[in-house]
Design a protein around this motif. Structure first.
Motif, mmCIF file in Angstrom:
data_model
loop_
_atom_site.group_PDB
_atom_site.id
_atom_site.type_symbol
_atom_site.label_atom_id
_atom_site.label_comp_id
_atom_site.label_asym_id
_atom_site.label_seq_id
_atom_site.Cartn_x
_atom_site.Cartn_y
_atom_site.Cartn_z
ATOM 1 N N ASP A 239 25.392 42.279 56.929
ATOM 2 C CA ASP A 239 26.440 41.255 56.871
ATOM 3 C C ASP A 239 27.113 41.243 55.497
ATOM 4 N N LEU A 240 26.324 41.531 54.462
ATOM 5 C CA LEU A 240 26.817 41.399 53.082
ATOM 6 C C LEU A 240 26.272 42.522 52.219
ATOM 7 N N ILE A 241 27.162 43.105 51.395
ATOM 8 C CA ILE A 241 26.793 44.158 50.444
ATOM 9 C C ILE A 241 27.069 43.657 49.031
ATOM 10 N N PHE A 242 26.078 43.756 48.157
ATOM 11 C CA PHE A 242 26.311 43.581 46.719
ATOM 12 C C PHE A 242 26.530 44.982 46.161
ATOM 13 N N LEU A 243 27.754 45.253 45.700
ATOM 14 C CA LEU A 243 28.184 46.621 45.427
ATOM 15 C C LEU A 243 28.561 46.827 43.967
ATOM 16 N N ASP A 244 27.773 47.642 43.267
ATOM 17 C CA ASP A 244 28.174 48.083 41.928
ATOM 18 C C ASP A 244 29.267 49.133 42.084
ATOM 19 N N ILE A 245 30.187 49.212 41.161
ATOM 20 C CA ILE A 245 31.316 50.135 41.306
ATOM 21 C C ILE A 245 30.961 51.528 40.809
ATOM 22 N N GLN A 246 30.353 51.617 39.634
ATOM 23 C CA GLN A 246 30.016 52.930 39.071
ATOM 24 C C GLN A 246 28.557 53.243 39.361
#
Length: 251
Positions: free
Chosen positions: A49-56
């Motif tokens: 349902d939800l992603i905590f996403l770092d960019i690099q």
């Protein structure tokens, strides 16, 4: 129950975020640490349902995951990128959290997700975010600051400032000549006006000018102490969560 995953290449940061989410009664299904690992997982599992996403990530920009995988998951970005890009990330994502993540800001982002996106996730235009990063569409940064000294206004060029710091709920700047002046703006609001090539926020209490750094010394708990000429109010310690970004900044 909300299915949540963390995609973050710094394992200590991922574990810290997991603990913070647990205190909010959000359980993490899995922590993924690279583009390749994430693609494999998405291809073999029901999407969260939800992603905590770092960019690099260690093997590329996390947007590359979604060149290979389509998802309707909601996204909260966790990143150390500058404010100019973060504002754009917020347009279509649930929210963004600037590292090191603040517990209150995390709680607010989770509430926002539950109230607005739990049943209907926003469409995430990852290509638009990628374009912003590639073009480097940065705003103009402040080149001078006006300080009131008694009945007078003093103009201080940004190049003449060695450090910004906060103490006793007030903010100050220190000039290259060693003078301290009070500011009427918080470090949080000040940070977005500073050129990130020149200034870096090493912790919650201080922002330093790279041209004023005289020495960098290993400190306890994998931290660093920064010696800045003319500044002696307190030790300038790079917080553990910011050490990696600090090393990238000075390289």
């Amino acid at each position: 129950m909300t299915k949540t995953i963390i995609i973050e290449d710094e394992k200590p940061a991922a574990r810290r975020l997991q603990r913070m989410l647990s205190r909010l009664n959000i359980e993490t299904a899995i922590m993924l640490h690279s583009v390749a690992e994430a693609v494999d997982w998405f291809n073999s599992n029901d999407h969260p349902d939800l992603i905590f996403l770092d960019i690099q990530l260690s093997d590329g920009i996390s947007f590359e995951i979604f060149d290979q995988v389509e998802t309707e998951s909601a996204v909260i970005f966790t990143t150390a990128y500058d404010e100019y890009a973060l504002k754009a990330f917020k347009l279509n994502s649930v929210d963004y959290l600037l590292k090191p993540i603040d517990e209150e800001e995390l709680a607010n982002a989770v509430v926002k997700f539950k109230e607005n996106y739990l049943k209907k996730s926003p469409h995430i235009d990852f290509n638009a975010f990628r374009k912003i990063l590639e073009t480097g569409n940065k705003p103009d940064y402040k080149t001078r600051f006006t300080i009131q000294v008694g009945q007078h206004l003093k103009i201080i060029p940004a190049n003449d400032i060695c450090c910004f710091y906060s103490e006793n709920k007030a903010s100050y700047l220190t000039t290259t000549s060693g003078r301290n002046y009070p500011l009427d703006v918080s470090l949080e609001n000040l940070e977005k006006d500073l050129d990130p090539d020149k200034f870096f926020r090493i912790n919650r209490k201080a922002i330093v000018n790279i041209d004023c750094i005289e020495d960098i010394i290993s400190y306890t708990n994998s931290r660093l102490e920064v010696k800045v000429k003319v500044f002696s109010e307190f030790q300038l310690i790079v917080s553990r969560e910011r050490v990696r970004d600090f090393k990238n900044w000075i390289s």
